[in-house]
Design an enzyme around this catalytic site. Sequence first.
Site, short mmCIF file in Angstrom:
data_model
loop_
_atom_site.label_atom_id
_atom_site.label_comp_id
_atom_site.label_asym_id
_atom_site.label_seq_id
_atom_site.Cartn_x
_atom_site.Cartn_y
_atom_site.Cartn_z
N ASP A 195 29.10 25.63 -26.82
CA ASP A 195 29.20 24.37 -26.09
C ASP A 195 28.24 24.27 -24.93
OD1 ASP A 195 31.05 23.30 -27.78
OD2 ASP A 195 32.79 23.77 -26.54
N SER B 264 42.80 29.50 -27.76
CA SER B 264 41.84 28.58 -27.15
C SER B 264 41.71 27.41 -28.12
CB SER B 264 40.49 29.28 -26.96
OG SER B 264 39.52 28.34 -26.53
N ASP C 216 40.42 26.40 -15.17
CA ASP C 216 38.99 26.67 -15.03
C ASP C 216 38.26 25.54 -14.31
OD1 ASP C 216 39.50 28.99 -16.32
OD2 ASP C 216 38.49 28.47 -18.19
N ARG D 274 30.75 17.06 -28.21
CA ARG D 274 30.04 17.44 -27.00
C ARG D 274 28.90 16.49 -26.63
NH1 ARG D 274 34.30 19.24 -26.32
NH2 ARG D 274 34.86 21.44 -26.24
#
Length: 496
Positions: free
Chosen positions: A216, A268, A106, A187
Site C-alpha cells: 500500500d 489485519s 496507528d 488505494r
Amino acid sequence: MAQLHGISSCSSTNLIFQGPKRGRLYDIFYCPIKLASELEVGVKSSEFNGHAVVQARSNSGFTCGNRAIRAVSTSDKETVVYGGVDGKILRKKLNKVVLAYSGGLDTSVIVPWLRENYGCEVVCFTADVGQGVQELEGLEQKAKVSGACQLVVKDLKEEFVRDFIFPCLRAGAIYERKYLLGTSMARPVIAKAMVDVAKEVGADAVSHGCTGKGNDQVRFELTFFALNPELSVVAPWREWEIKGREDAIEYAIKHNVPVPVTKKSIYSRDRNLWHLSHEGDILEDPAKEPMEDMYMMTVDPKAAPDQPEYVNIGMVEGLPVSINGKKLSPASLLSELNEIGGKHGIGRVDMVENRLVGMKSRGVYETPGGTILFTAARELESLTLDRETMQTKDFLSLKYAELVYAGRWFDPLRESIDAFMTEITKSSSGSVTLKLYKGSVRVTGRESPNSLYRQDISSFESGEIYNQADAAGFIRLYGLPMRVRAMLDKCASNIY
C-alpha cells in the site's frame, strides 16, 4: 565541519551546536544566542521561515549564555535543519499535512507525531469506500482529540465502483489467477482524493499509515507522484521509533491520545465495497486452514440455503447495469450482489501471493458480488468476442492486473490498455443468468444482440453457410507444417 543549526519559531534566532560524529556522538546544546561575526549564515527566506543553513568556519567560537563552545571543523558539509516549535528540533518544517485517517490506534498517534516532528497542522482525511458505517462513527471527535485541526470525510463509493472497479472488471484483471484486486483498486481512489483535499486546504504534504513492508505504501505514493509531484510525502512507519502496538499505546498515553478500548482483532483486515481481506495470525502459516468465524461477508457454504438462487446480470458494453431487470447505480448494484452472493457463500479465496516488495504473503479474500460479476462478464464475452480478440484481451489482462496491483493506476500504459479494453467490449452487451448454490457460481444462460454464435452454423445438421466438405482442404493447409516436418524426419531416418 561542526554543525551549527539555525532555528527560529518567531523573530528570535537560536543556534544548535552538534559536535563531530567521528568515534562517538557528542551532546547537542540548545540555547538562544546572537550570531558571532565569525559565522557565515545563509537564509533562504525571512525569519527562517523555511530552512536555514549555518556554516561555521574552521576554529570558530561563540558564547551560549554563560557557556563557551568552540566549533571544530570536521568536514566541509553543510547541514540543513528546519524550523522548530518550543525548542523541538524538527525533521523538516511543513505547514499543513493531509493524513489518511481511519481512527484506529496507528493513525491516531500519527497526528501528534506529525505535529511534534514536522511542526505542522494536520488535516485528517477519511474516504468512504464502503467499509461500513461503523468504521466512520465518532471519527471527527477522535481526530480533534488527537490534535488534528480538521477532519474531511468524502463519500467515494460511486466513484470507486464506476471509475476503478468497473474498468478492472471490463479488463478481466485478476492478479496471480485468484486475486480480484480489492485493496489495489481502493488505494488510488483514496490517494487521488487526498491530493484534491490537499489543494482545497492548502496543504504542502500528505501522509499515510502504511508499513514499510507492504504494497500500500507504493500504491499511495505513486498516485501522489502522478497527480502532484510537488507534495511532500511523510510515511511515519519508515521513520519513527514505534515498533508495535505496545509502543503506540505508550506514545498515545504520553500525548493524551485516546487509546481504542475495542478488542484488537487477531487479523489485519481491509474492507471496502468490493471485498474484505484477512491477513495475519494463523494465516501466516499457509498449511493451516482458516477458522470459520473469521469470515464476515459470506456464510459457510455448508450453511447456505439448500435451494439455488438464479440471478440475471444485464450488461452494456462490458459493464453491469442491472440485476434481474432492475437498473441500479454502480455502487448500489455491487452492494446488492454482495448481499445475494454472501448468503450463498460465494467468493471465498485463499491464496499465497507475491507482494510487490518481494516477499510472499498469504491472504484470504471475500468478494461475493465481484465473483458474480466476473463470471457474468466472462460468459458474455464468450458470445461477443472472436478467438484472436479474446486471446489478446486475456494476454493484456495479466499486464493490466499487474499494473493495478503495483499501484500504477495513473500510468500511461494502464490507461492505454484500458482504451483497448473499452474499444473491444463495445459489442459486449446482453445478459447472463447465473445459478448460485452453496459457494458455487454456474452459468445457465447467456444472450446478446451482438452474439457471434449462430445456431444455424453450429448445428450438426447441414446448412448453406458451412459446407462440411470444405473442411478437408482447410485441414490439409492447416496441417502442412506438420506434414513437412514428418517428411523431413523420415528422410533423415533413411539416411542414418
